[in-house]
Design an enzyme around this catalytic site. Sequence first.
Site, short mmCIF file in Angstrom:
data_model
loop_
_atom_site.label_atom_id
_atom_site.label_comp_id
_atom_site.label_asym_id
_atom_site.label_seq_id
_atom_site.Cartn_x
_atom_site.Cartn_y
_atom_site.Cartn_z
N SER A 74 -5.32 129.19 1.31
CA SER A 74 -5.71 128.68 2.58
C SER A 74 -3.82 127.81 3.39
O SER A 74 -3.43 127.01 3.19
CB SER A 74 -6.56 128.00 3.06
OG SER A 74 -7.76 128.64 2.48
N ASP A 122 -7.97 132.02 12.57
CA ASP A 122 -7.16 130.89 11.78
C ASP A 122 -5.63 129.86 11.91
O ASP A 122 -5.50 130.40 10.75
CB ASP A 122 -8.31 131.18 10.67
CG ASP A 122 -8.88 129.97 10.03
OD1 ASP A 122 -8.42 129.13 10.16
OD2 ASP A 122 -9.66 129.90 8.73
N HIS A 162 -8.85 126.07 10.17
CA HIS A 162 -9.77 125.52 8.33
C HIS A 162 -9.21 124.52 8.15
O HIS A 162 -10.22 123.20 6.87
CB HIS A 162 -10.86 126.48 7.42
CG HIS A 162 -10.38 127.29 6.30
ND1 HIS A 162 -9.54 128.38 6.92
CD2 HIS A 162 -9.81 126.78 5.42
CE1 HIS A 162 -9.12 128.96 5.23
NE2 HIS A 162 -9.03 128.33 4.53
N1 ARG Z 1 -13.02 131.02 3.40
C1 ARG Z 1 -12.06 130.45 3.50
C2 ARG Z 1 -11.29 129.52 2.70
O1 ARG Z 1 -12.13 129.23 1.71
C3 ARG Z 1 -12.43 129.44 4.84
C4 ARG Z 1 -12.96 129.62 5.73
C5 ARG Z 1 -13.11 128.63 6.69
N2 ARG Z 1 -14.60 129.21 7.49
C6 ARG Z 1 -15.74 128.54 8.04
N3 ARG Z 1 -16.57 129.59 8.53
N4 ARG Z 1 -16.62 128.60 6.72
O2 ARG Z 1 -10.20 129.51 2.59
#
Ligand code: ARG
Length: 721
Positions: free
Chosen positions: A655, A221, A86
Amino acid sequence: MKKIIALFIIVLSLGTVKVKADEGMWLVQLIGDKTYADMVKRGLKLSKEQLYSMNKSSIKDAIVIFGGGCTGEIVSKEGLIFTNHHCGYDAIASSSSVDHNYLKDGFWAKTKKEEIPCPGLSVQFLVKIEDVTDAVNAKLKDIKPADYTSKLPGILNEMSGPVAGEPSMESRVASFFKGNQFLKFTYERFKDIRMVGAPPESIGKFGGDTDNWEWPRHTGDFSIFRVYMGADGKASDYKADNVPYVPKHFLPVSIKGLNDGDYAMIYGYPGGTNRYETSYGVKLKIDIENPSLVNLRDARLKCMMAEMVKDPAIKLQLASSYAGIANYWKFFDGETKQLLKHNVIAQKEKEEAAFVTWAKGKAEYDNLFTEVDKVVSAWRPYAKGRVYLNEGIMGSPLMSFASSLKALDAAWSNANAKPEDLSKAVATASASFDRFIKGENVASDKNILAIVLKMFNKDIDATQQPSAFYNMLKTNYGELDKDETFQKFAKEVFEKTALLSKDNFMALLSKPDTAALHKDLAFKTAKIFADNFNNNFSKYFTEYTGNSFALANKYLKGVLEMKKGQAIYPDANFTMRVSYGNVKSYVPRDAVKYKEICTLNGVMEKYKPGDYEFDIPAKLLDLINKKDYGQYIDKKANDVVVSFITTNDITGGNSGSPVLNAKGELIGLAFDGNYEALSHKIAFDGELNRTICLDVRYLLFVVDKLGGASNIINELQLMKM
Ligand code: ARG
């Protein structure tokens, strides 16, 4: 530099560690003796110098800011970078076309020649840190509290920026403990970044928004990039003959596996927390800010998805923007629920009462929270209107672009503007047009505009609406409770504006004609809403943020004094931090226990052929059926471990962060937080908080067995025992 260390040694290292076990995003250069001792007690096998050193190479040299808001880590002596899928998402989508759809099908460079340059993407290495608290305070001295937040960014900006004589270096001053300390961070920025590998989206985003922010989780991811430098060893813009970056340190990769309770340490760039938010601020968030934002995003997302499912080209065009909006749509919805469930308002009230007790007799803290209450209450009536402007009206990409042209309007209207100011304003407008038009999908934007105009009219107090505009709509387009009224108007905006075609926009830019700009229906509409706020209500916002900051500054000054001798960490602010904890299962609710790992077996349980979020590539299915897991299998689980959870304290910005074992070897990539602790930005939950991490063995399995990219595996230093 020296002074701040002296100060922090007092703050961080005396006394006992009172914060709950795994709370804390520690400034890595300022880890106090007690905190380090606690890390060792928890299992760490490295010296303080190996964690961080200014002069020798240390783990910190393998950590980068990836793009605008993520973390990445160097994993080979040739500048190979791991980060989240992501985090690479925008670069992957931008490199893709319907025919070469790397988002859908994945991408694997088998040689360096095949790597794909990513214009606009950069990584930054931390070079040095200095204390500039006195210098900032000197500039703040004569400023009224109400003006703090409007003036402070300018002051910090003035002290930040390019470093003389070092074209690739830049510095940024960051505020700590609500302006009680200021540190200047210098970074070296590398702009030649190339894409090396990405799994198909059905692995990299498996589970989509349904599983986002949740455990159990089966998402692969990750994405892989490489940083290049000039042949002279210096940072360089993209050049075909640049060479792979030679790092001061890179992370070895462990395939030894993990156990519940193992030590885990995460380096990275957490973006922001507000752990000293007051009960009054939390209440405003729960009652007004979060629900408004969630409603508006919900409406926008539906408009986007309706078009994305129709056409793969539109899906590619909107995917990255959609993901960003959806990510924090779900976050803020979950945050509200958890703030309520954990009764964070009562928690905060208790902390505030304890502070008041401590502060008795210290005149400067008299009535602190009464003042906070007053300041928040004064702003409360206007809070919704501001969210509806920023997340609603400006949530239409056309409105947001149109509103950005106010800078051009100002330059053109300024009789004293120099020719170079004018040409700069035109160049900026032209560049933002190119960015805007690349992501613009007229069908979804038109629907967004119609919906948000109606929502603004319906939900915002009548005294805060641009009433002349809505009266005009009523006269010319129809009743304000009818969708058609707004659809008719939006249709006309999109038909008439010059802001949707390159030729028309260039014609508009060709002469400084403010009258023509003002007549443009898109510009006119955006300006009506922006002016409505700026002329009538922005002064209340400035007062609110300025006074809040001044009070928070005082509160934190008191907290630092009150907690003297305890380990205390500053709120996250996108500066490098380290957090430590353990791999750990948890109990999310009565009678339910979540294991610390997820496996491919669980991928199969969720697998739904043809589904938008839960399909998987045929090749992965085949590998699972054959149990072709090679050296990446986890012997205990007799399966590939896809992900695991730890007790570490992280937040958005982390992330892509490396998850390290006790020896500093890479065991995973942090990529999410769990739903049960989504209140973590405001209150850390010592029981429920978990970081969701990709198991690096799943990354390697996908690269090797699915991507066939043994070249990438061979570049790594794999630790097998
Ligand atoms: N919740 C994750 C973060 O903020 C991002 C995941 C991205 N995936 C998604 N399905 N939008 O780091």
